[in-house]
Design a protein around this motif. Sequence first.
Motif, mmCIF file in Angstrom:
data_model
loop_
_atom_site.group_PDB
_atom_site.id
_atom_site.type_symbol
_atom_site.label_atom_id
_atom_site.label_comp_id
_atom_site.label_asym_id
_atom_site.label_seq_id
_atom_site.Cartn_x
_atom_site.Cartn_y
_atom_site.Cartn_z
ATOM 1 N N ILE A 1 -44.452 14.160 1.978
ATOM 2 C CA ILE A 1 -45.197 13.160 2.725
ATOM 3 C C ILE A 1 -44.877 11.777 2.146
ATOM 4 N N GLU A 2 -44.922 10.757 2.980
ATOM 5 C CA GLU A 2 -44.372 9.448 2.617
ATOM 6 C C GLU A 2 -44.818 8.919 1.257
ATOM 7 N N PRO A 3 -46.107 8.960 0.903
ATOM 8 C CA PRO A 3 -46.470 8.433 -0.425
ATOM 9 C C PRO A 3 -45.785 9.170 -1.563
ATOM 10 N N THR B 1 -35.720 18.435 -2.519
ATOM 11 C CA THR B 1 -36.922 18.084 -1.765
ATOM 12 C C THR B 1 -36.621 18.257 -0.284
ATOM 13 N N PHE C 1 -38.974 18.375 2.034
ATOM 14 C CA PHE C 1 -39.903 17.470 2.722
ATOM 15 C C PHE C 1 -40.910 16.958 1.705
ATOM 16 N N PHE D 1 -45.707 18.672 0.531
ATOM 17 C CA PHE D 1 -44.299 18.721 0.145
ATOM 18 C C PHE D 1 -43.758 20.134 0.322
ATOM 19 N N ALA E 1 -42.838 10.877 -1.188
ATOM 20 C CA ALA E 1 -41.393 10.709 -1.061
ATOM 21 C C ALA E 1 -40.908 9.498 -1.848
ATOM 22 N N LYS E 2 -41.776 8.512 -2.027
ATOM 23 C CA LYS E 2 -41.397 7.308 -2.757
ATOM 24 C C LYS E 2 -41.408 7.514 -4.266
ATOM 25 N N GLN E 3 -41.978 8.656 -4.700
ATOM 26 C CA GLN E 3 -42.032 8.957 -6.125
ATOM 27 C C GLN E 3 -40.892 9.906 -6.472
#
Length: 227
Positions: A107-109, A103, A105, A92, A111-113
């Motif tokens: 990482i996808e997992p 934020t 950046f 991140f 970003a969902k939090q």
Amino acid sequence: MKSVLLIILLLCAAACTPAVFPKGQSVLINNVNPAELVERYKSSLPETLNSLNSVVFDYAGIKFLGLGFIEIDRKNESFRVVCLNPMGVKLFDLSGDKIGTVTNFAIEPMAKQGDIAALVAADIRRIYFNSVLEKYVELRHGEHELLFGGGTPSGYLEHIYSGINGDLAEKRFYKDQFISWQVSYHDYRSIDGKRFPHGIVLTNYRDGYQLVIREKERDLEKDKESD
């Protein structure tokens, strides 16, 4: 909150880095003037700090290692932090100030939090900002340490100074009479009259995790290049 912590663990590799710093030297400071000690410490802090750190994240007894690049501007109370796992994968990139956190950046997992930015930003502010209690209602002057305590909108905060130079050794925050989190500062070093801890430990008792931060490289009072 727990889902965010678990994702961080899954994205980082296991760490074998020891989490204990040598205990600092105990010296008598019972004759020190409290106001002078705090003012001296305050003037010794670098206004800006850029550093590369190793970060050991300990959750439920499982330790994982990451690398963090952090930029701190105490005057403006702003920061930027970039975290990588040991393989160099960016997890991140966050920035924040008095108003809030952005934020850049994740990482996808992560970003969902939605609470990852708030979680990281809260810890950065606990560690690097508000190093001096401007207003306090409690002062305890022991032989080896000086404690200031004061109320905040959300609880009660203590600052403890000790050591040869009277540096900030600990912050403790209490909520509803129970300790919520604690930050300890270790192995202070000086560059050009400015002091900084080489090691930092944050323990979040409420959420059950600990961060152990070790300075690898730093750049104090770095001149900012114009765009």
